[in-house]
Structures are given as structure tokens and as C-alpha cells.
Design an enzyme around this catalytic site. Structure first.
Site, PDB file in Angstrom:
ATOM      1  N   ASP A  71      55.832 -95.028 -22.544  1.00 54.13           N
ATOM      2  CA  ASP A  71      56.474 -94.304 -23.334  1.00 54.13           C
ATOM      3  C   ASP A  71      57.474 -95.159 -23.850  1.00 54.13           C
ATOM      4  O   ASP A  71      56.865 -94.898 -25.242  1.00 54.13           O
ATOM      5  CB  ASP A  71      56.345 -92.850 -23.463  1.00 54.13           C
ATOM      6  CG  ASP A  71      57.148 -92.988 -22.259  1.00 54.13           C
ATOM      7  OD1 ASP A  71      58.187 -93.460 -21.707  1.00 54.13           O
ATOM      8  OD2 ASP A  71      57.840 -91.433 -21.528  1.00 54.13           O
ATOM      9  N   ASP A 481      68.085 -91.243 -17.650  1.00 53.06           N
ATOM     10  CA  ASP A 481      66.989 -89.984 -16.496  1.00 53.06           C
ATOM     11  C   ASP A 481      67.410 -90.273 -15.132  1.00 53.06           C
ATOM     12  O   ASP A 481      67.121 -89.645 -14.459  1.00 53.06           O
ATOM     13  CB  ASP A 481      65.730 -90.392 -16.623  1.00 53.06           C
ATOM     14  CG  ASP A 481      65.455 -90.428 -18.143  1.00 53.06           C
ATOM     15  OD1 ASP A 481      65.870 -89.218 -18.747  1.00 53.06           O
ATOM     16  OD2 ASP A 481      64.025 -90.282 -18.591  1.00 53.06           O
TER      17      ASP A 481
END
Length: 888
Positions: A71, A481
Site C-alpha cells: 500500500d 506499526d
């Protein structure tokens, strides 16, 4: 595992770092810069994964040709010989950073050398540029670009649906692209060179995740989400007649054309109430399978269905493996086994707890089995085993209670593909890695199949901060993350990310310069402390205590001797502490949200910056005083560092194109700053080992110098600069952090926003010029030698090869020159890690100084790209001086 990145990295980019166009500079405003004065070798500090893989694409014509899209981290091609992934979009530059987000990929089944990528990261204001379609005739080794008149959203809601880009399997000059934001369906009839909207396509979509989102992120229309051709309705060279298109519209999700796109109509009888995430056609049996969810994903989705549409009769059949009332997830990750088309698989992509689920049917959806099920709650029985020994951090260091397990089967599992040539191989993407198996059909025989990470080479993390201490581990990283890692060996995957606590995102880290075993980091966490400390160089951690009001990590600084810390967290003002953060006191004289750093010599001196003002504390962070320095950037897109070994020596980089922008230097502790006239723009600054004969540490920056954007190095306090990357190695946005290595001259660690931690090593590690192989007669080492020649990639007219030369004798070499002859007229076009000459068929590759010494029992490697026609037979004879080498 991506929400943090959206809210931090993306917003940081939108805050002015990359907005607008830099003002033009006068022709003589900066002295020329030296470009690529020496070669650099670039690699990733291995993490293996770390981010969301929303798409996997296998070529339907050529075995082992596969691609993966991420992404925000570009696209990759599978390398079967090494079972690794090769990055394909490292050439994306600073100005086009959004093109590292890949919303869709298409591999041409007529001409496997051709591959296409639809790129763009955000459809709202966070990404200042429009999207583009990239096309390659050499499997992504190089690209041509067509800019689009609208944005694409590789990191937007709905990015796991697809594929939005498709090549006509009969007439491969025809492509379709589904656009977001109400821009409809687009078509190219010249192999992706030009595009035009399909004016008569009846539905541009209407689904938005959250209409109330004023940022435009969750309120964008997700648009046209997949295109599928029925290749049985065309012949080679003629456009395929029947095309199916998925639309983000819960009542009108599937459309069809039966006249090669001339007219379109809603497919009759289709189910309503859900979004069609995937549409996969089995042309052998005439079945279109569709995975539905009530939401666009990849995070959300509470209900879902699987349907089968029989193309010959128009009949719709609900083939869902469970009743809708029993779903708490949507379906996606849809695939058909092309060797056995009645075999279908799908994922419960949004089942976060206790785990994702994978479903499999061998009778076209008539009956299903699950990857795992309950024997008696909460005990699970798995049809699989998981081996994450290659990426052990995937356990997260967790010890969950049943029915949750670690490592998890996955989450955000929107992509799952069975190899069209091998029913035993399946790959699927998750929010943190790419998993796969090579004995999938064990599922059907009742024995367990083995799932392993199939992700080596695919590095997708957003990097917020980097540190290279003078002792201990060479690299500490702060990542989005997955928190961050301590790398003791850059070529190996660390056993675990930072834990105790596990920050979802680490925002800042620092070590004590004179006591590098003392390390501090800050980050984001839903519940728990936002600061952690280590007394063993980051190997083990313990949490501190937050001051009142803290909501996020912010920035943190360690005193030079590790005796105290200054923290500027989100949600609270700047604070200071002695010891390890059991209690904090508010600092005065400095505004909330300031960036903080420490002097690297004086343990009581700390610095801060906020909105154009520089602040100094001489009492351990208790009180700060605003400096009288002027002319600094007015915004907060700034990074600054104090030089190790010299008190009060500070470098500051940052700014924006509509104001002050560049690199500043202070030698008086921030009382005054001088702007470097030869740096037009700079966004990071870091230090590394001094060059041979130099007394000042080497400077590194991500900057624009001499009109060129790149990674630059200076060995003379910024008087002159050398660009050390090249146009093939740009990695989009590199503005978060940079640092040199204090122990290895020339080594630099570069942050990226999606390609992980990239590090470069110079071909001149002494910094004092060349040596060995730079001219004169060829070196003639003695003793035995062995050569391994491997073609790592090949395409029409071109190839890439690696050569490993091993010293199998008993004495070390002090230089080497390897010769061979091509049998089929091959020509080297580019060679790295060696110098080379080619005369006719004969090639000579010679060491380049730093790799001239090869100990007995050791080896040296170099690689090259070349051209070929007809055949590409490997050389069979290699000579080193006057002796022949064995060939393995």
C-alpha cells in the site's frame, strides 16, 4: 496494522514537507555538486515484511512469474531461484513520492515481459500529486509513466479490493482501470500509453467509509474496484467480448459488457446489501465467484457472503461457507485453482480475533472446510502448522489465551492466490507479512500443510527514527506499526521487535552518547506507558511512567551520560526526569510539541525547536531559554542533531518551499545559526565516521543540492557535497531520519516511508581515494578458485546475473581480475561491485579497492545486467590470472 501509519506518516507528509513547488533558484545560487563520485551498494537492513500486502498477481502464461503490491512500499517481483522478492519501484523520486503506493498490478498473460502498475497513495490532499499508470516491457526493471488526471489511493480505504487494473487476455494492447473518487472506468487501447474514460459506463460507485470525515480520507468514493475478462469469449488478437466490472455500490455491484466494452449493463439477479471485494472467473466451468463484504476494508467488515454466478444461465447461487448471521467479518482473498478449477478458496479478511479464517472448497463452493475450527471452545484444531523461524518476530513475543494463538494466521487477509501452475503453492498477504505454503493439497488429504513467511526481500515499513550507537548494536530503528528493532547483524532478521512494552508505532528513540547501553524510546500505545528504557543497548526494555495527559510518543532525548531524559510527548508539554522516568517534572520556557534533542557532550544541556524558535536548557531540561537565532524555518518540519564529541555543535535541517528551507549550522550551542548557501533544501541530518585524514565527522542528509534531490555526503563540514545514491535508488520520501555509522566510514542508514531501513556502503571505505584494481596490470592472485555464475533474472533481450568468486586456496588475495568469454554475443550493460572491460566476447571484471582482499576460504561477489539475443548460454570457463577456476 496500518492505521497508525495513516495518522502519523501521512499527516506528517501533508503538513507542508512536500507541499507545493520549491521556488526557482538563480543559476549561480549554489556551487555545483559532485554526483556519484564513487559507487554505493544499497541494501535493506533485513526485517522481512512489516506491512500490508493487499495484492498478489501470478502471470497465467509463465510459471514462477509473480508480483506483489504494497500500500505504501512499492511493488515486487518474485525471484524463484532465491525465493525472494525484488523491489521494482525504488526509482520513484522525492517529487513523486505518492507513486510508491500501488493500488493495482496487472501482468500480461500474452507477453509476460509486460507488467503494469497503477500508482498513487492518497486521493485526498495528503498526496499533492495525481496518480499514474506505469508500464514496463522488462518485468519492472525499468518503467515508462502515463500521468492520470485524477488521484489513486494505494493507502486508501478499500485498497484490498481488486484488481482494478486488468489486461485483455486476447488483445493485450487493451487495458482497463477502475478509478476511485467518482472518476469511473478508464480504458487504454495502446498498451497503457494513453487512457480515456469509458463514457458510457453507467455507475461510478457511491460507497464511502465515513461521509463525515472532513479530511477526505474516509469520505472518498471507493469507485470501481475490479475488472475481470472472460477469455473464452475472444480469440487471439481480438478484444475479449465479455468483461465483468465490480463497483463500490451495495445495491449495484456487478456490471457486464458482452460487446468488448461498447455497452454495459447491470448483471441481473445479483445479490444486494454488500460490496463485491473480488471477482474471479473460472472460464473452464463458466463460473464467476464473488467475495462480498458489508464494508470496504481492509480494517472493517462485519458481514459477508460468497456467491457463484453461472455465466451460461445467469443463475446466482449463495455458496457461503457459513450463515450470514454467523459472520462477523467480510469475505475477500478469493482464488481459483487453475489446475483444478472447481477448487476455490476465500478469506475472512476482517476477522481480527481470534484469528483470520481461510475457507476451501473442492466442489465449486458446494461444501467447504476451514483452516481451523473448534474442537470444544476455546480449543482449536488447525489444518496447518506455522513455521516463522525465518521471521521470529511474527509471534510478537505474545502468549495469548485460547482461542487466540501466536503466530496468528493473519489479519487484513485481502489477498490470497493459488499458483496457476502449482496446486500445492499458495501465497497470501496479511497486515504484517506475506505467508505461503508449498504443500497446500495436504489440506484435502487430511494431513497438515505448512505455512511459512514467503517474504524475504519484501521490506515494507515506515521509518520514523534511526540511531547508530558507537558501541553495541550498529542499528536501532523506530518504526510504524511494528515498533522497531535492534539489529546486531544487518543481514539477518532480528528475533523480536522491541517489547515490554510493544508500541504500535515508535515515534522517537535516543541513546546516551557516552553510555550507549542506555537507550530510550517513545511511541503510541492504546493502553500502557508511552516511554520505555533499556540499560543493555536496546536488548531488553522496561516501561516508564507517563506524565498526566500523554496521548502519544512525541520526541525524546537522553543525556550524554544517561543520567536524565527530556521528553516532549503528544498531549502534554515538555517534561524532564532524572533516572528512568518513574516521575516527571514539567519543563518551563519551551512550548508543548517542541522537538527535543540532547547535547552529546554536556549531560545537562538539551535543545528544543518549535515554530521557528530554537530553545536551550543548561540545567538538565528543567528550564529552557529561547535563542536569539533568526532565519530558521517557521514551521515544524525540522530535524536537528548535536554532533558527538563537541559541545554545542548543532546541525538543523528542514523547512518548506514557501519559506526558509535548507541546512543550518551552529557552533555556539544554538545561540546563532549560519545557513549553508550550497544546500537548497534539506530534511534530515546525521553523522558518521570521519573520512581518512579528516578531523570532523562525515555529514549525511536527504536534500536538494545543485538542483538535484538525493542522499548526500560531506567529509568537509558541508563545504562540498557528493550525491551517493542514484536515480535507480531513490525510495520516494526519505525525510524522516538519517544517520551514518560511527564505526564504519561511508555507511549510511536512510529512513523510507514504506521501503524499510535502507543502508548504503561505499566502494571507498577509507575515504581517501581508490586502490586495488584502479589501473595498471591485472592482479595475479595465487591458489585455487571457484566461480558460481547465476542468471538471477531474464527477459526479452536482457538478463541479470550474479558472479561469486571463491578463494579455495591457502593464501589471501590482495587483488583479483576474473576473465571469461560469452558464447552467444552477450554484452554487459552495467556491472556493480567490480570494474569491467569487454572486448568482443571477453569480459574482465576487476576488484574496486574495498573488495580486493579475499582471505583463503572466503569469497567475493559482483553482479551485472546484460543484453542477449537468440540464446543466453552461461560461460563455462573462467580464468584468474594464469589459472583456471573450477565452475560450480
Amino acid at each position: 496494522m496500518r492505521r497508525t501509519r495513516i495518522l502519523t506518516a501521512a499527516l506528517a507528509l501533508a503538513a507542508g514537507l512536500l507541499a507545493g513547488t520549491p521556488p526557482a533558484l538563480a543559476a549561480d545560487s549554489a556551487p555545483p555538486t559532485t554526483l556519484a563520485a564513487e559507487s554505493y551498494t544499497w541494501k535493506n537492513a533485513r526485517i522481512d515484511g512489516g506491512g500490508f500486502v493487499p495484492g498478489i498477481v501470478f502471470n497465467r502464461k509463465e510459471k514462477n512469474l509473480a508480483y506483489a503490491r504494497t500500500d505504501i512500499g512499492g511493488a515486487y517481483r518474485w525471484q524463484q531461484s532465491s525465493r525472494t522478492w525484488t523491489p521494482l519501484l525504488d526509482s520513484v523520486g522525492w517529487a513523486d513520492w505518492g507513486h510508491t503506493g500501488v493500488v493495482s498490478l496487472a501482468s500480461d498473460s500474452v507477453d509476460p515481459d509486460r507488467v503494469y502498475a497503477a500508482v498513487g497513495t492518497y486521493t485526498n490532499s495528503w498526496d499533492p500529486g495525481n496518480g499514474a499508470v506505469l508500464r514496463s516491457a522488462n518485468r519492472g526493471a525499468s518503467w515508462q509513466k502515463t500521468d492520470l488526471p485524477f488521484k489513486l489511493g494505494g493507502n486508501m480505504p478499500g485498497r484490498g479490493m481488486g484488481e482494478r487494473l486488468a489486461v485483455d487476455p486476447n488483445r493485450n494492447s487493451v487495458l482497463y482501470l477502475g478509478a476511485p473518487s467518482g472518476r469511473g472506468l478508464w480504458r487504454s487501447t495502446d498498451s497503457g500509453v494513453t487512457w480515456s474514460q469509458v463514457a458510457n459506463f453507467p455507475n461510478v460507485g457511491d460507497y464511502v467509509q465515513d461521509p463525515s470525515d472532513t479530511s477526505g480520507y474516509a469520505s472518498d468514493n471507493q469507485g470501481i474496484v475490479w475488472v475481470t475478462f472472460d477469455e473464452s469469449t475472444g480469440t487471439s488478437g481480438s478484444a475479449t467480448k465479455t468483461i465483468y466490472v465490480g463497483v463500490a455500490d451495495t445495491d449495484n455491484a456487478v456490471y457486464r459488457s458482452t460487446d468488448a466494452g461498447a455497452t454495459w449493463s447491470r448483471v441481473a439477479g445479483q445479490p444486494t446489501g454488500h460490496l463485491a471485494h473480488k471477482g474471479v472467473l473460472d472460464t473452464v466451468n463458466g463460473q464467476l465467484y464473488i467475495a462480498y463484504s458489508d464494508k470496504g476494508g481492509p480494517y472493517d467488515g462485519g458481514k459477508g457472503r460468497l456467491y457463484r454466478y453461472t455465466t451460461a444461465t445467469g443463475a446466482w447461487t449463495d455458496i457461503s461457507p457459513v450463515a450470514e448471521a454467523d459472520t462477523y467479518y467480510g469475505f475477500s482473498g478469493l482464488t481459483v485453482d487453475r489446475q483444478h478449477p472447481g477448487t476455490v478458496m476465500a478469506t475472512a479478511y476482517s476477522s481480527w480475533w481470534p484469528d483470520t479464517q481461510i475457507f476451501r472448497s473442492t466442489d465449486s463452493g458446494g461444501t467447504w472446510t476451514k483452516a481451523w475450527d473448534y474442537t470444544s471452545y476455546p480449543t482449536r484444531q488447525n489444518r496447518y502448522t506455522m513455521d516463522v523461524s525465518s521471521s521470529p518476530w511474527l509471534t510478537w513475543g505474545a502468549n495469548p489465551s485460547p482461542p487466540e494463538q501466536t503466530p496468528k494466521l493473519g489479519w487484513m487477509t485481502e489477498s490470497l492466490e493459488i499458483d496457476p501452475f502449482d496446486s500445492n503453492r499458495m501465497m497470501y498477504g496479511t497486515g504484517a507479512t506475506l505467508y505461503g505454503t508449498e504443500n497446500l493439497t495436504n489440506w484435502d488429504s487430511g494431513s497438515q500443510f505448512t505455512i511459512k513467511p514467503m517474504v524475504q526481500g519484501l521490506e515494507e515499513t515506515a521509518v520514523n527514527d534511526l540511531a547508530s550507537p558507537p558501541a553495541g548494536a550498529p542499528l536501532l530503528s523506530a518504526l510504524g506499526d511494528i515498533g522497531g528493532f535492534r539489529h546486531t547483524d544487518l543481514t539477518k532478521v532480528p528475533s523480536m521487535m522491541f517489547t515490554s512494552p510493544n508500541f504500535t508505532t515508535t515515534t522517537s528513540l535516543d541513546f546516551a552518547e557516552s553510555s550507549p547501553n542506555t537507550v530510550v524510546r517513545t511511541g503510541d500505545l492504546d493502553s500502557g506507558p508511552h516511554v520505555a528504557f533499556s540499560t543493555d543497548n536496546g536488548a531488553n526494555w522496561f516501561g516508564g511512567t507517563d506524565p498526566a495527559g500523554v496521548s502519544g510518543g512525541g520526541t525524546v532525548a537522553a543525556a550524554a551520560d544517561g543520567s536524565r531524559f527530556v521528553w516532549s510527548p503528544a498531549g502534554a508539554g515538555v517534561h524532564h526526569t532524572t533516572g528512568f522516568g518513574t516521575s516527571w517534572s514539567a519543563s518551563s520556557g519551551i512550548p508543548a510539541g517542541a522537538i527535543v534533542e540532547s547535547d552529546r557532550v554536556d549531560a545537562k544541556t538539551f535543545y528544543g525547536f518549535k515554530s521557528g524558535k530554537f530553545y536551550v536548557s543548561a540545567d538538565g531540561g528543567a528550564t529552557f531559554t529561547a535563542s536569539s537565532a533568526t532565519g530558521l524555518p517557521s514551521g515544524d518540519s525540522v530535524r536537528f542533531q548535536a554532533l558527538p564529541g563537541t559541545k554545542g555543535d548543532i546541525w538543523l535541517a528542514g523547512g518548506a518551499s514557501d519559506g526558509a528551507y535548507g541546512l543550518w549550522h551552529s557552533t555556539d550551542g544554538g545561540a546563532s545559526f549560519g545557513k549553508l548557501s550550497n544546500v537548497q533544501e534539506a530534511d534530515t541530518i546525521g553523522f558518521g565516521k570521519a573520512a581518512a585524514g579528516a578531523s570532523y565527522q562525515t555529514l549525511y542528509t536527504s536534500a536538494k543540492i545543485g538542483g538535484v534531490r538525493g542522499i548526500f555526503r560531506s567529509t568537509d563540514r558541508g563545504a562540498t557535497w557528493t550525491r551517493i545514491n542514484d536515480d535507480a535508488h531513490q525510495w520516494g520520501w526519505t525525510g524522516a531520519a538519517i544517520t551514518g555509522d560511527p564505526r564504519v566510514y561511508g555507511r549510511v542508514y536512510v529512513s523510507t516511508n514504506g521501503r524499510g531501513v535502507v543502508y548504503g556502503d561505499t566502494s571507498d571505505p577509507g575515504g581517501g581515494g581508490g586502490g586495488g584494481g584502479g589501473g595498471g596490470t591485472d592482479p595475479t592472485p595465487t591458489g585455487a578458485c571457484t566461480v558460481t555464475y547465476t542468471v538471477t533474472n531474464q527477459w526479452s533481450g536482457g538478463f541479470q546475473a550474479d558472479v561469486r568468486l571463491a578463494n579455495t586456496g591457502t593464501t589471501a588475495w590482495s587483488g583479483w581480475a576474473l576473465k571469461w568469454a560469452f558464447a552467444n554475443g552477450q554484452m554487459v550493460s552495467q556491472l556493480w561491485n567490480a570494474e569491467y572491460t569487454q572486448s568482443g566476447a571477453t569480459v574482465t571484471a576487476k576488484n574496486i579497492g574495498w573488495n580486493g582482499t579475499v582471505a583463503a576460504g572466503s569469497s567475493v561477489s559482483f553482479g551485472f545486467t546484460g543484453n542477449w539475443s537468440g540464446t543466453n548460454v552461461k560461460p563455462t570457463a573462467f580464468t584468474l590470472g594464469d589459472r583456471s577456476c573450477a565452475v560450480s
